[in-house]
Design an enzyme around this catalytic site. Sequence first.
Site, PDB file in Angstrom:
ATOM      1  N   LEU A 125      41.311 -26.582   5.213  1.00 30.85           N
ATOM      2  CA  LEU A 125      40.385 -26.932   4.138  1.00 30.85           C
ATOM      3  C   LEU A 125      39.515 -25.734   3.754  1.00 30.85           C
ATOM      4  CD1 LEU A 125      38.800 -28.957   2.332  1.00 30.85           C
ATOM      5  CD2 LEU A 125      37.388 -29.453   4.333  1.00 30.85           C
ATOM      6  N   PRO A 128      37.218 -18.829   2.133  1.00 35.03           N
ATOM      7  CA  PRO A 128      36.084 -17.893   2.079  1.00 35.03           C
ATOM      8  C   PRO A 128      35.017 -18.337   1.071  1.00 35.03           C
ATOM      9  CG  PRO A 128      38.136 -16.680   2.202  1.00 35.03           C
ATOM     10  CD  PRO A 128      38.511 -18.124   2.102  1.00 35.03           C
ATOM     11  N   ILE A 157      40.212 -21.950  10.590  1.00 33.91           N
ATOM     12  CA  ILE A 157      41.083 -23.116  10.790  1.00 33.91           C
ATOM     13  C   ILE A 157      41.429 -23.264  12.278  1.00 33.91           C
ATOM     14  CG2 ILE A 157      43.244 -24.240  10.120  1.00 33.91           C
ATOM     15  CD1 ILE A 157      41.134 -23.763   7.817  1.00 33.91           C
ATOM     16  N   THR A 158      41.020 -24.399  12.828  1.00 35.98           N
ATOM     17  CA  THR A 158      41.225 -24.675  14.255  1.00 35.98           C
ATOM     18  C   THR A 158      42.679 -25.064  14.528  1.00 35.98           C
ATOM     19  OG1 THR A 158      38.955 -25.474  14.351  1.00 35.98           O
ATOM     20  CG2 THR A 158      40.357 -26.077  16.191  1.00 35.98           C
ATOM     21  N   GLU A 363      32.526 -28.738  10.323  1.00 38.32           N
ATOM     22  CA  GLU A 363      32.718 -30.031   9.659  1.00 38.32           C
ATOM     23  C   GLU A 363      31.461 -30.464   8.896  1.00 38.32           C
ATOM     24  OE1 GLU A 363      35.194 -32.837  11.518  1.00 38.32           O
ATOM     25  OE2 GLU A 363      35.954 -31.410  12.970  1.00 38.32           O
ATOM     26  N   THR A 365      27.666 -28.421   7.745  1.00 33.19           N
ATOM     27  CA  THR A 365      26.457 -27.964   8.430  1.00 33.19           C
ATOM     28  C   THR A 365      25.437 -29.104   8.508  1.00 33.19           C
ATOM     29  OG1 THR A 365      25.483 -27.309   6.346  1.00 33.19           O
ATOM     30  CG2 THR A 365      26.722 -25.599   7.535  1.00 33.19           C
ATOM     31  N   GLU A 367      22.691 -29.139   7.182  1.00 35.72           N
ATOM     32  CA  GLU A 367      22.147 -29.312   5.831  1.00 35.72           C
ATOM     33  C   GLU A 367      23.051 -30.228   5.004  1.00 35.72           C
ATOM     34  OE1 GLU A 367      22.453 -26.389   7.498  1.00 35.72           O
ATOM     35  OE2 GLU A 367      20.321 -26.320   7.985  1.00 35.72           O
TER      36      GLU A 367
END
Lengths: 379, 257
Positions: A125, A128, A157-158, A363, A365, A367
């Site tokens: 997803l 930059p 990307i994990t 996933e 912040t 905020e």
Amino acid sequence: MNWDLTSEQELIKKTIREFAKEEVAKGAIERDRSKKFPQEIFQKLAKLGMMGLPFPEKYGGGGSDTISFAIVVEELSKACASTGITYSAHISLGAAPINMFGTEEQKEKYLLPLCTGESLGAFGLTEPEAGSDAGGTQTTAIEEGDSFIINGNKCFITNASYAKFLALTAVTNRKEEKKEITAIIVPTDADGFTIIDNYEKMGLNASNTTELVLENVKVPQENVLGKRGEGFKQFLITLDGGRIGIGAMAVGIAQAAYEKSLNYAKKRKQFGKSLSKFQAIQFKLADMAMKLELARNMVYKAAWLKDQGRPFTKEAAMCKLYASEICMEVTSQAVQIHGGYGYMRDYEVERYMRDAKLLEIGEGTSEVQRMVIARQIGC
Amino acid sequence: MNIYVLLKRTFDTEERITISGGRINEDGAEFIINPYDEYAVEEAIQVRDEHGGEVTVVTVGGEDAEKQLRTALAMGADKAVLINIEDDLDVTDQYTTAKIIATYLGDKEPDLILAGNVAIDNGTGQVGPRVADLLGIPYITTITDLKIDGDKVTVVKDVEGDEETIETTLPLLVTAQQGLNEPRYPSLPGIMKAKKKPLDELELDDLDLDEDDVEAKTKTIEVFLPPAKSAGKVLEGELDDQVKELVSLLHNEAKVI
């Protein structure tokens, strides 16, 4: 109202706690240092049937629920947060969208190998220029015959190095200012697809975080996940589930930090008495215990709502926000209670603190969580 | 093959034992399958997988033991039996437990019975052998290997760190020593299936037993904790002097020689 776990949830908790203690905790310091991905742990988790935990048995899943998923993530993260995030991302970002939005054929082709652990799950997803602001997505998928040609870059990307395929978002059309975003399943061995694994991170060193580079990657149009143009909606729903995973991670890390601190405070003597007899330290420990209790309750509530099939967007954001923020506070105080020792790697609390920081960022912040909650309460 | 496992619910090995009112305090304590019984469950599952048949796990205790039985079912046992004595008996000992289990097994024609070598709580190691004796079948304690070929059984027994290989026949009761196997974790599908497996609950009445039939043969006079460990002493100086000092301390202070 019933606050008890079911007998299955209890047994899953007991099993994974023992597994985490025996198989995961031991190498955690070394993996943080060497940045070695815990592949054997995932082979063992696959053998235990944990890789498909909440998914239907017909696709090789465990037929369990979101509360059990949160329990497993918590216990793994308590031992090693890198292991926890790998598992959480595999389930909630990698496999869940295929389970929720995939066609029957896609589920058979892609969900099955995720449930058996043959492939790890990943989700492409973030870019930059785009994360929670999906409008910034620049990766494009252009139609050519019955294929798409994909070009673009993804970042942070994990799990992608250990994934055989992953769903990623791309712009498939533009109507004036509005972008049509579609999720497309792309095999990671496709021509033109490069996965770069060389980030130097603050923490979660043993987890796999990658950049994806797509240069004229060609995939058939049947690889569209669910329906074309629904990518934006799909990833909002996916992230709701992922936030429960991050909340559970935060509870796990904070629990580890709290237990280490309580233990240390009881043993460490200064000025002739244990640290735990000083009110200044007692208050820190009392706050830790309270925050943990509240965070875990919120994670369980969000998970329970999801299991009941009720709306849980607000609660998922709340649990992620609250748990990750208290995790940062608790781990920071854990280092404080340990004093100079806490700053040393062998005492582990400094790793907890470094690992915790990601949870306020990934996933969405803190905020963004507040934006989600504000929208949900009608601002 | 008709396989039975005798299982006991015990304190978690990490619990700190406290005493109140002459009894060990169980409030808030975590309980587990007795670790030696876990080896027995694992071995039973392996024997069944190799030779066919059915594994039934039996415990004598209260309602709370259902958790440990479910865990054994999640590991792969087929059936569980809880002989609930909570309402019938206040005081029990190894005789009580063995008599109840032997009565239950009396008409079951077991081929193989597995138990733990000892329970980590009372540590008597008696229930297994007593059950075998009451049933009139042979038993071998502290085994570290088990091979079955037809009726012939080859067992390796731990003899204070040495090994003894014994050949015998079924039916047989064995008790498991550490090293027999590596107990598996319950798998997720195992956990999900455990609830659907049969767990029968029996009381003394169902076994035609009266309280008198199983009355404990022993009496507990006192329960006490070992004395608190005091700080150790580190001897210093030349080796010869240290030895002399140690001998003198053993004689005069500890008075063990």
